[in-house]
Each structure stands twice: as C-alpha cells, then as structure tokens.
Write an enzyme that holds these catalytic residues in place. Structure first.
Site, PDB file in Angstrom:
ATOM      1  N   ASP A  54     -34.556  25.103 -49.479  1.00  0.00           N
ATOM      2  CA  ASP A  54     -34.985  24.218 -48.396  1.00  0.00           C
ATOM      3  C   ASP A  54     -35.294  22.822 -48.941  1.00  0.00           C
ATOM      4  O   ASP A  54     -34.539  22.313 -49.763  1.00  0.00           O
ATOM      5  CB  ASP A  54     -36.220  24.834 -47.709  1.00  0.00           C
ATOM      6  CG  ASP A  54     -36.309  24.507 -46.240  1.00  0.00           C
ATOM      7  OD1 ASP A  54     -36.609  23.351 -45.915  1.00  0.00           O
ATOM      8  OD2 ASP A  54     -36.088  25.401 -45.407  1.00  0.00           O
TER       9      ASP A  54
ATOM     10  N   ASN B 237     -29.608  26.016 -33.945  1.00  0.00           N
ATOM     11  CA  ASN B 237     -30.395  25.530 -32.804  1.00  0.00           C
ATOM     12  C   ASN B 237     -29.545  24.792 -31.780  1.00  0.00           C
ATOM     13  O   ASN B 237     -29.972  23.797 -31.201  1.00  0.00           O
ATOM     14  CB  ASN B 237     -31.500  24.590 -33.307  1.00  0.00           C
ATOM     15  CG  ASN B 237     -32.425  25.246 -34.295  1.00  0.00           C
ATOM     16  OD1 ASN B 237     -32.703  26.438 -34.220  1.00  0.00           O
ATOM     17  ND2 ASN B 237     -32.927  24.458 -35.245  1.00  0.00           N
TER      18      ASN B 237
ATOM     19  N   SER C 239     -35.234  27.931 -37.775  1.00  0.00           N
ATOM     20  CA  SER C 239     -35.816  27.740 -39.110  1.00  0.00           C
ATOM     21  C   SER C 239     -37.153  28.445 -39.245  1.00  0.00           C
ATOM     22  O   SER C 239     -37.519  28.902 -40.337  1.00  0.00           O
ATOM     23  CB  SER C 239     -36.032  26.245 -39.378  1.00  0.00           C
ATOM     24  OG  SER C 239     -34.826  25.596 -39.666  1.00  0.00           O
TER      25      SER C 239
END
Length: 306
Positions: A44, A194, A262
């Site tokens: 990340d 998303n 996420s």
C-alpha cells in the site's frame, strides 16, 4: 461497526443492522486473538511505524535491526539493505513510513493492538504487519513497484498479502508474481474495486487474476447491503466485508473514517490471519474455501444498490 454491529449508528448517522459485521467477538472471547507469528504484508502506501495502536504489531527484521539498522549492509542476504520494517519501492529505500494515510488505515483494521485502552482494535490483537510501500503520497503507483512488493513479501515468507488497490489491465508480470506466491501457499487478498462494476463483465485487476490464491473482496455498508460504489461479481468476487465509514488508524497517532473496497479488504485479510493462526496445518486452498464457504449469505450482493 465492522467488528461489532449492535445496530448503532455509523459516523454519518445511518442506523445499522444488528449482526451485520465480521462476527469476530465470539473468537476473541474464546482467546483467538492472533499471533506475532502470522506475517501479513500490507502492500500500500506504507504504515506509520510509530502509531501507538500499531507499533507493537509492526514487523521487525531482526537481522537488520539494532546495530545493523544503518550499517548499509544486506545482513540477511535478501537483496535489500537495512530493511528493518519492510521497503519503500517508490523511492527504493528502507523508509516504508506512510505519507498518505491509506496504508496505515488498512493496517489498523488488520492488526491495531487490542485491549490496550486506546483507539481501535484490529481483527487481530497481535500480528506482524509488514509495510511495503509502492503507492506514493498521492496514492499512485507503478506496476513494476507493485510486482516488486509482491515478490519481496514472498521472499520474506509472508502468509497473507493485503492489497487495497486496483488499476490497469491484465499484466503477465503481475500474474507471474501472484502465481509464484500461490505456489508457496500465500493468500492474496485484493479489493474488488470502487466503480459500481460487475467484475464478471469487466475485469478489475489484480482482484480478477484467475489464480487459486486470490480472494476478491466487495464492500458492504452497516445494513448488510452492497455499498453503492462497490464492484461485485457472482463468479469473480468471492466475499464481501464491511467497507463503508470504517474507523481505523491514520498517521501521526490519529484515527479517521474511510470508505471503499480498500477498507473491506483488510477485514478479510485480518480474518484470514486469525483463522490460519488458529489452524496452522490448513492448506491455502482449505483456508480460502473456509473464508468463502462459512460466510453469511448476504442480500443484494450481486448487484449495485443505493
């Protein structure tokens, strides 16, 4: 609410549905709370090393720490110099500190210290969080850096990789990296995306990689329905988890609420870590089968709802 939903309102005032959560409290009450032996790579933006709710669960490479931390030598012969707490693939340095918040938020859901009287608790009260930074301060990253992070996590023998990111088309290089992880029995948990998209119709990578170690995760809201932004897929998305207005850790010892697949992904990565630590003899395929097969059958999880 993602860990315990009693019907309470979330941060925006939306009333929840009792039981629409990860069902982790019964495990905690039974003493199943995780272990430092379980290494989870958070691929990340990095992790805040000094966050009071994370520092005790931050992975430390002891062959590179202490007096060896700044000796500019590759003491463990893994190809990386002074990698005490993972690696920064953006700048190619040992500084995997978060400069964006996203990675720290995901890390808190997986493993913020439990029962310490502050902040939040992660799914695992104890775990080893390996920060691998390939996304920069604006949340952007390169395919090559993502692949290098996956390969590093495999080299360090992570059991689970948590991947709260997506973008780009199919990459054979990334496929090969995740496939290599599968051969070594490593679970690859990935955000479904998303875009309010059916991933069976339009693939989202890396979640749509056709590999046996990939678990693609959609996001639910506190009334147990699919989040309006979440991708879905009857075949290509395996599970859904809390991902709307999730409270967790961010930089500088702070806490914040975020939404997205996420946020759902580290719930599943955390659950996998908790489950695998309790059943260390399970194979990768058994773990994945249990994660999917014992999930509650939700409503409206195959299509977008408001």
């Amino acid at each position: 609410w993602g860990l315990f939903n009693s019907g309470q309102r979330d941060s925006s005032g939306v009333e929840g549905r009792e039981g629409a959560d990860l069902h982790v409290l019964p495990l905690w009450y039974r003493g199943i709370r995780g272990s430092k032996k379980m290494l989870v790579a958070v691929i990340d933006t990095g992790i805040d090393w000094n966050h009071p709710d994370l520092k005790d669960n931050l992975f430390t490479n002891f062959q590179e720490s202490g007096a060896a931390a700044r000796d500019k030598k590759d003491n463990d012969h893994n190809g990386f110099v002074d990698d005490v707490h993972g690696w920064n693939f953006v700048n190619n340095t040992p500084n995997s500190q978060d400069d964006q918040n996203h990675g720290t938020h995901c890390a808190g859901t997986i493993g913020a210290s439990g029962n310490n009287g502050i902040g939040v608790a992660g799914v695992n009260w104890e775990v080893s969080l390996l920060p691998l930074k390939f996304l920069d301060s604006k949340g952007r990253g390169k395919l090559s850096d993502a692949v290098n992070a996956i390969n590093y996590a495999r080299k360090m023998e992570a059991k689970i990789m948590s991947n709260s990111w997506s973008g780009g088309g199919f990459s054979s290089t990334m496929y090969n990296a995740i496939s290599a992880a599968e051969r070594e029995g490593i679970l690859f948990v990935a955000a479904a995306g998303n875009d309010s998209n059916d991933n069976d119709e339009e693939a989202t990578f890396p979640a749509s990689m056709p590999l046996g170690n990939v678990v693609a995760v959609a996001a639910t809201a506190n009334r147990d329905h699919l989040a309006g932004f979440s991708n879905w897929g009857a075949a290509g998305v395996h599970v859904a988890a809390p991902g709307v207005r999730i409270a967790s850790t961010v930089r500088d010892g702070q806490y914040a609420v975020m939404s997205g697949t996420s946020m759902a992904t580290p719930h599943v990565a955390g659950a996998a870590a908790l489950l695998w630590n309790a059943h260390p003899s399970w194979s990768l395929s058994t773990l994945k089968e249990r994660l999917i097969g014992t999930s509650q059958q939700g409503v409206n999880l195959r299509r977008r709802v408001a």
